[in-house]
Design a protein around this motif. Structure first.
Motif, PDB file in Angstrom:
ATOM      1  N   GLY A  50      41.849  52.011  42.587  1.00 38.45           N
ATOM      2  CA  GLY A  50      40.326  52.469  41.940  1.00 38.45           C
ATOM      3  C   GLY A  50      39.676  51.177  41.911  1.00 38.45           C
ATOM      4  O   GLY A  50      38.490  51.124  41.652  1.00 38.45           O
ATOM      5  N   ASN A  51      40.139  49.820  42.373  1.00 41.00           N
ATOM      6  CA  ASN A  51      39.304  48.643  42.423  1.00 41.00           C
ATOM      7  C   ASN A  51      38.690  48.408  43.553  1.00 41.00           C
ATOM      8  O   ASN A  51      37.572  47.661  43.726  1.00 41.00           O
ATOM      9  N   LEU A  52      38.999  49.158  44.572  1.00 40.28           N
ATOM     10  CA  LEU A  52      38.333  48.957  45.865  1.00 40.28           C
ATOM     11  C   LEU A  52      37.043  49.576  45.993  1.00 40.28           C
ATOM     12  O   LEU A  52      36.464  50.541  45.379  1.00 40.28           O
ATOM     13  N   PRO A  53      35.891  48.789  46.603  1.00 38.95           N
ATOM     14  CA  PRO A  53      34.607  49.232  46.628  1.00 38.95           C
ATOM     15  C   PRO A  53      34.669  50.790  47.397  1.00 38.95           C
ATOM     16  O   PRO A  53      35.283  50.935  48.395  1.00 38.95           O
ATOM     17  N   TRP A  54      33.403  51.482  47.337  1.00 39.65           N
ATOM     18  CA  TRP A  54      33.686  52.757  47.833  1.00 39.65           C
ATOM     19  C   TRP A  54      33.345  52.876  49.121  1.00 39.65           C
ATOM     20  O   TRP A  54      33.729  53.612  50.038  1.00 39.65           O
ATOM     21  N   LEU A 279      42.660  51.289  31.553  1.00 33.58           N
ATOM     22  CA  LEU A 279      41.884  50.816  30.589  1.00 33.58           C
ATOM     23  C   LEU A 279      40.720  49.980  30.853  1.00 33.58           C
ATOM     24  O   LEU A 279      39.607  50.181  30.547  1.00 33.58           O
ATOM     25  N   GLN A 280      40.836  49.215  31.863  1.00 35.29           N
ATOM     26  CA  GLN A 280      39.916  48.542  32.488  1.00 35.29           C
ATOM     27  C   GLN A 280      38.965  49.093  33.492  1.00 35.29           C
ATOM     28  O   GLN A 280      37.900  48.673  33.585  1.00 35.29           O
ATOM     29  N   ASN A 281      39.401  50.036  34.112  1.00 31.95           N
ATOM     30  CA  ASN A 281      38.762  50.521  35.417  1.00 31.95           C
ATOM     31  C   ASN A 281      37.765  51.793  34.867  1.00 31.95           C
ATOM     32  O   ASN A 281      36.970  52.064  35.366  1.00 31.95           O
ATOM     33  N   ARG A 282      38.402  52.629  34.100  1.00 34.33           N
ATOM     34  CA  ARG A 282      37.662  53.872  33.747  1.00 34.33           C
ATOM     35  C   ARG A 282      36.466  53.673  32.738  1.00 34.33           C
ATOM     36  O   ARG A 282      36.483  53.158  31.876  1.00 34.33           O
ATOM     37  N   PRO A 283      35.186  54.053  33.383  1.00 36.03           N
ATOM     38  CA  PRO A 283      34.219  53.852  32.490  1.00 36.03           C
ATOM     39  C   PRO A 283      34.114  54.458  31.295  1.00 36.03           C
ATOM     40  O   PRO A 283      33.757  54.026  30.283  1.00 36.03           O
ATOM     41  N   LEU A 454      40.932  56.693  38.815  1.00 42.65           N
ATOM     42  CA  LEU A 454      41.087  55.334  38.610  1.00 42.65           C
ATOM     43  C   LEU A 454      40.045  54.481  38.345  1.00 42.65           C
ATOM     44  O   LEU A 454      40.096  53.125  38.256  1.00 42.65           O
ATOM     45  N   GLY A 455      38.659  55.012  38.020  1.00 40.03           N
ATOM     46  CA  GLY A 455      37.500  54.312  37.694  1.00 40.03           C
ATOM     47  C   GLY A 455      36.721  53.884  39.187  1.00 40.03           C
ATOM     48  O   GLY A 455      36.330  52.635  38.918  1.00 40.03           O
ATOM     49  N   GLY A 456      36.871  54.379  39.971  1.00 38.70           N
ATOM     50  CA  GLY A 456      36.190  54.086  41.177  1.00 38.70           C
ATOM     51  C   GLY A 456      34.645  53.997  41.006  1.00 38.70           C
ATOM     52  O   GLY A 456      33.971  54.245  39.876  1.00 38.70           O
ATOM     53  N   GLY A 457      33.844  53.853  42.037  1.00 35.75           N
ATOM     54  CA  GLY A 457      32.428  54.013  42.232  1.00 35.75           C
ATOM     55  C   GLY A 457      31.848  52.539  42.182  1.00 35.75           C
ATOM     56  O   GLY A 457      30.680  52.421  41.706  1.00 35.75           O
ATOM     57  N   GLY A 458      32.479  51.573  42.415  1.00 32.42           N
ATOM     58  CA  GLY A 458      32.156  50.327  42.240  1.00 32.42           C
ATOM     59  C   GLY A 458      31.118  49.953  43.679  1.00 32.42           C
ATOM     60  O   GLY A 458      31.030  50.943  44.250  1.00 32.42           O
ATOM     61  N   LYS A 459      30.668  48.765  43.464  1.00 29.82           N
ATOM     62  CA  LYS A 459      29.499  48.498  44.677  1.00 29.82           C
ATOM     63  C   LYS A 459      30.154  48.077  45.968  1.00 29.82           C
ATOM     64  O   LYS A 459      31.548  47.962  46.125  1.00 29.82           O
TER      65      LYS A 459
END
Length: 459
Positions: A50-54, A279-283, A454-459
């Motif tokens: 989930g930390n990977l940029p889209w 806890l850290q990744n999911r908005p 996993l809380g994706g959608g990062g820049k």
């Protein structure tokens, strides 16, 4: 010295405490193992997928262009950005509450000219320009806790913005992959329609020669017409999906440029990270915790209202005091105000109890969001695993049935099989090909779901 002692006392009572994450939240066993029936954990203490940029997950250039357009023009995301700006403004206002309030006094500037009835030649000029300032001393943390509560809510709205962003990315990706699936299914049905038409024409020739009955021709024609209705249905779904995708990217419905299903390349191995990573990744999980933190500081605010409020200030006015002072001078007054609530008809106690109940509700919501996050990750991992296995099985099935159609047609032409075997073989091949495409699409959709879970959608 008195203020220092009071501050130390209130700190020991918890009025100035900052929010700390509760240690009784359940984070163990969030993700089920995708292979073991004993449900051992399928998580590793590694960097989360989930930390990977889209852009690292969705590598198709045409899909990337659509996602970028959606992130710029989607109305829901624009509204989320504006909501965050609104809360940032509210936070700035709460920080200014620590500063003194200065205003032109409780009355407006005034001036007058008056004369005596007995002697009109004598005039009295009076004027006054009042100014006041007051400062509420936050001795018991009332203003501080309100500011911290607003700050937590603002962070929660930023999480909401990230959640909307993740939904847009995953929504566009799902719609794009749906179009690729429908394109492939339409191509398969069209190809099968051509094959069914050839079979129908072959049956007509055989009927003319008196080798088959009219029912054989009718069955072959029905199969051909069935492929045509399926093709029309796929075309309808394509148009509808294109319209939905265009709405996501903020434009009128139109044809969407796209690649092919075979050209897609998605990650095949995933590390989900440990429970804390969720806890850290999911908005939404972080947002729920920020709401919990806001409720914590609301309790602090409710407690502080039991203690006195201290206000100090000054008032001044440039005036001639109805003509007594010539020229006019500044008259100043300093004051202090101490207000101690004694009997508020139970309002303060009820407010504190309500604040504590809201905190418990927020904790339950946060805990449930964590469990839901683990559930969604488990479902996505399981889906990818089983759809991938089914796709491989369907590939073998398509190969076998393709050979079966060829052999059946050859046998029919040499009078070694019946027309029914030919039609059955073609129908089975069409079903297997469509199932293979559906499994490939579901596997892609599972990747999108896992990335979002996993809380994706990062820049």
């Amino acid at each position: 010295m008195i203020f220092f002692s009071a501050t130390l006392l209130m700190s020991s009572c918890g009025l100035y405490n900052k929010y700390e994450r509760p240690d009784n939240v359940e984070t163990q066993g969030l993700v089920r193992d995708i292979l073991s029936d004993r449900d051992t954990l399928a998580v590793q203490d590694t960097a989360s997928f989930g930390n990977l940029p889209w852009r690292s997950v969705f590598t198709d250039p045409q899909l990337q262009a659509l996602i970028e357009q959606g992130l710029q023009k989607n109305a829901n995301l624009q509204n989320a950005v504006l909501t965050v700006q609104m809360y940032e403004t509210m936070l700035k206002a709460s920080k200014l509450a620590f500063l003194p309030a200065i205003q032109i006094g409780s009355t407006s500037p005034m001036g007058s000219i008056s004369t005596l009835y007995t002697d009109p030649s004598v005039t009295t000029k009076s004027y006054s320009l009042p100014v006041s300032a007051s400062w509420t001393v936050d001795l018991f943390g009332n203003i501080l806790s309100q500011k911290r509560s607003t700050q937590m809510k603002m962070l929660g709205m930023k999480d909401y913005q990230m959640a909307v962003r993740a939904q847009i990315v995953s929504g566009i990706a799902n719609a794009y992959y749906t179009l690729l699936m429908l394109d492939k299914q339409l191509a398969i049905v069209t190809e099968m329609g051509s094959m069914a038409k050839e079979t129908w024409e072959m049956m007509q020739q055989q009927f003319t020669l008196g080798r088959v009955r009219s029912t054989s021709v009718q069955s072959a024609e029905a199969v051909y017409l069935s492929t045509q209705t399926q093709a029309n249905d796929f075309r309808r779904q394509i148009r509808s999906t294109e319209n939905a995708l265009c709405l996501l990217i903020g434009q009128a419905g139109q044809q969407v440029p796209r690649s092919t299903l075979e050209a897609q390349s998605l990650p095949a191995e995933f590390s989900t990270g440990v429970g804390v990573a969720l806890l850290q990744n999911r908005p939404d999980v972080h947002n729920a915790e920020m709401q919990l933190a806001a409720c914590f500081h609301d309790i602090q605010t409710a407690r502080s209202q039991f203690y006195p409020s201290v206000t100090i200030g000054a008032q001044a006015a440039f005036t001639n005091n109805n003509g007594v002072l010539t020229p006019g001078k500044w008259l100043t007054t300093l004051f202090g105000n101490l207000t101690q609530p004694i009997f508020m008809r139970g309002a303060l106690t009820a407010n504190l109890k309500v604040s504590k109940i809201k905190y418990e509700q927020a904790f339950n919501t946060w805990q449930n969001s964590i469990l839901q996050a683990g559930n969604e990750v488990s479902n996505a991992l399981t889906g990818y695993n089983y759809y991938d296995a089914n796709s491989k099985l369907e590939t073998q099935r398509v190969e076998i049935l393709t050979k079966n159609v060829e052999d059946t047609r050859a046998l029919y032409e040499s009078k070694g099989s019946s027309y029914l075997e030919v039609l059955t073989a073609q129908s089975q091949l069409l079903s297997a090909q469509l199932s293979k495409v559906t499994d490939d699409f579901n596997k892609m959709q599972a990747v999108v779901s896992l990335y979002t879970a996993l809380g994706g959608g990062g820049k």
